[in-house]
Enzyme design. Structure first.
Site, mmCIF file in Angstrom:
data_model
loop_
_atom_site.group_PDB
_atom_site.id
_atom_site.type_symbol
_atom_site.label_atom_id
_atom_site.label_comp_id
_atom_site.label_asym_id
_atom_site.label_seq_id
_atom_site.Cartn_x
_atom_site.Cartn_y
_atom_site.Cartn_z
ATOM 1 N N LYS A 209 39.718 27.761 9.320
ATOM 2 C CA LYS A 209 39.897 27.510 10.745
ATOM 3 C C LYS A 209 39.017 26.325 11.107
ATOM 4 C CE LYS A 209 38.586 29.072 15.290
ATOM 5 N NZ LYS A 209 38.006 30.109 16.147
ATOM 6 N N GLY B 217 34.684 31.968 24.496
ATOM 7 C CA GLY B 217 33.782 32.989 25.036
ATOM 8 C C GLY B 217 33.751 33.079 26.548
ATOM 9 N N ALA C 246 40.724 31.551 21.558
ATOM 10 C CA ALA C 246 39.580 31.408 22.463
ATOM 11 C C ALA C 246 39.954 31.596 23.930
ATOM 12 C CB ALA C 246 38.913 30.049 22.313
ATOM 13 N N GLY C 247 39.017 32.178 24.629
ATOM 14 C CA GLY C 247 39.082 32.267 26.089
ATOM 15 C C GLY C 247 39.566 33.588 26.651
ATOM 16 N N ASN D 16 37.323 37.054 19.809
ATOM 17 C CA ASN D 16 36.095 37.626 19.255
ATOM 18 C C ASN D 16 35.256 38.250 20.359
ATOM 19 O OD1 ASN D 16 33.658 38.208 18.013
ATOM 20 N ND2 ASN D 16 33.453 36.283 16.970
#
Lengths: 285, 82
Positions: free
Chosen positions: A115, A176, A203-204, A225
Site C-alpha cells: 500500500k 483518521g 481513510a476518513g 483503521n
C-alpha cells in the site's frame, strides 16, 4: 463501467453471492480491509480483525526498537494463513523512502503487494500527487502490486490506473479524521472513469454509515483503521463495520430505487372501502 | 581503540567496527556479517529486514554480507499500522 452484480450472478439462485475482490494474486471474500494500528493491545487487534470479517490487514514498516526489552511481535498475533498482509509506506514523505520501505517490506513478507503512501505534510497527511505518481511508476516497474492511497481527484485516479496500479484508493477524507466520504460525487466520477482496477475508499471513515455509503456508491472495498481501533468499544465497532460493508455492498448490488420528490404508495390505491375519499376530493365536494 | 591499562601493559585488543545502527552510533565486532548482527541482537531473522547504506540486504545474502567501517544499517520490522 461498473455494473451491479445482478448482471454477474442470478440473485434468484443466491442473493447472498458476491464476486470476490481480487488484488494482484490474492482473492478476498471480504471487501473490508482493516489496519492494525492504535489498538490497546495485540490481543485486542487480533479480536477486532476476527470480528470485522476482514481477509486483508495492513501493517507498517518501522525500525526495530533496540532499546526495548523484547516483547511479542504483532506478527505472532496475525495468522498469515488467514489474512493477506498488506504492508504500507505510511510516514513516507518522498518517493525514495516510499520505494525503500516497499523493498524492505517485500523482503520481510515475501509479498509483492504494497500500500503506497507518499504524503505531503504531517498535519493533513494528504497524499503528494506528484510523488505518488512517481513512486507508483517506479514500484510497478520493480514488479510490485501497488495499491495507491491518493486524493479523490478523478484524473489522478485515472493516471494511477494507467500506470498499472493494482488498486486505486482515494481518501474519503483525511486519515483518521472520521469525516466519512466528503465528496461522493468525486467517487462516483472515479468509478465511471476507472475500469482497469478496483477502487477502494481508504481513510476518513468514522461510522458504519460512512462505510455503507461508500459501498452504496459502488466502490469495491473500504480500508479503515482508526474507526475501529479508537472507538470506545473497538470489538463492537468491528462488528458494526463488518455489517455495514455487507449492507452497503448488497444495496449497491441490489440496485436501490431512484429518489423522488413525492410519495409513491406501497399499498394499492384501488379497492378502498365505501366512505373513504382522498382529502383533495373531500375538499372539492 | 588502543588503551594502556594501569599496569602499563597493552590490554588485549578487540577490533571493532563503528557503524550507525538504526540512527545511533554503534560498535560491532570486526568482520561481522549481517546474519551475525541479527543473532547478536537476539532478533528473529524472519521478523526483520535489513538495509545497509540504503540498499536492501536480501535474506539470502545476510550470511555473506560483511559489515564495514562506517556502514549505515537499518533493521526494520512490522508494526501496527493502517
Amino acid at each position: 463501467m461498473r455494473s451491479a452484480a445482478h448482471s454477474e450472478t442470478d440473485p434468484m439462485t443466491d442473493p447472498t453471492h458476491d464476486a470476490p475482490l481480487i488484488l494482484g494474486e490474492h482473492t478476498l471474500s471480504s471487501r473490508l480491509l482493516v489496519g492494525t494500528g492504535k489498538y490497546a493491545s495485540f490481543e485486542e487487534t487480533a479480536a477486532a480483525l476476527e470480528l470485522s470479517g476482514t481477509d486483508c490487514v495492513t501493517v507498517a514498516v518501522r525500525r526495530v526498537n533496540l532499546d526495548e526489552s523484547k516483547g511479542p511481535s504483532l506478527l505472532e498475533y496475525i495468522d498469515r494463513d488467514r489474512y493477506v498482509i498488506l504492508p504500507n509506506t505510511a510516514g513516507c514523505f518522498d518517493v525514495e523512502s516510499a520505494v525503500r520501505t516497499s523493498v524492505l517490506s517485500r523482503d520481510l513478507l515475501g509479498t509483492k503487494l504494497v500500500k503506497l503512501e507518499v504524503l505531503g505534510d504531517k498535519t493533513t497527511l494528504l497524499p503528494d500527487p506528484v510523488g505518488t505518481l512517481e513512486a507508483t511508476e517506479e514500484l510497478v516497474k520493480q514488479g510490485f502490486d501497488v495499491m495507491v492511497y491518493c486524493s479523490d481527484d478523478p484524473r489522478m485516479c485515472v493516471r494511477l490506473a494507467e500506470l498499472g496500479a493494482t488498486a486505486v484508493m482515494p481518501a474519503g477524507s483525511p486519515i483518521g479524521s472520521g469525516q466519512g466520504v466528503l465528496n461522493p460525487n468525486a467517487i462516483r466520477i472515479i468509478l465511471e472513469l476507472v475500469d482497469a482496477c478496483p477502487i477502494i475508499v481508504d481513510a476518513g471513515v468514522g461510522k458504519a454509515s460512512d462505510v455503507c455509503a461508500a459501498f452504496e456508491l459502488g466502490v469495491e472495498g473500504v480500508l479503515l483503521n482508526s474507526a475501529i481501533a479508537l472507538a470506545q468499544d473497538p470489538l463492537r465497532m468491528a462488528v458494526a463495520m463488518r455489517d455495514a460493508a455487507c449492507a452497503g455492498r448488497q444495496t449497491f448490488l441490489a440496485g436501490p430505487i431512484p429518489k423522488r420528490l413525492y410519495a409513491n404508495a406501497s399499498s394499492p390505491t384501488e379497492g378502498m372501502i365505501a366512505g373513504t375519499s382522498l382529502p383533495s376530493e373531500a375538499g372539492a365536494s | 581503540m588502543f588503551w594502556d591499562d594501569v599496569s602499563g601493559h597493552r590490554a588485549p585488543l578487540q577490533h571493532t567496527l563503528k557503524i550507525v545502527l538504526n540512527g545511533s552510533p554503534s560498535e560491532v565486532a570486526d568482520a561481522m556479517v549481517v546474519a551475525e548482527l541479527i543473532e547478536d541482537l537476539d532478533l528473529s531473522p524472519e521478523q526483520v529486514a535489513v538495509e545497509v547504506n540504503g540498499e536492501l540486504v536480501p535474506r539470502t545474502e545476510r550470511a555473506a554480507r560483511q559489515l564495514l567501517e562506517g556502514d549505515t544499517v537499518e533493521l526494520v520490522t512490522l508494526v501496527g499500522g493502517g
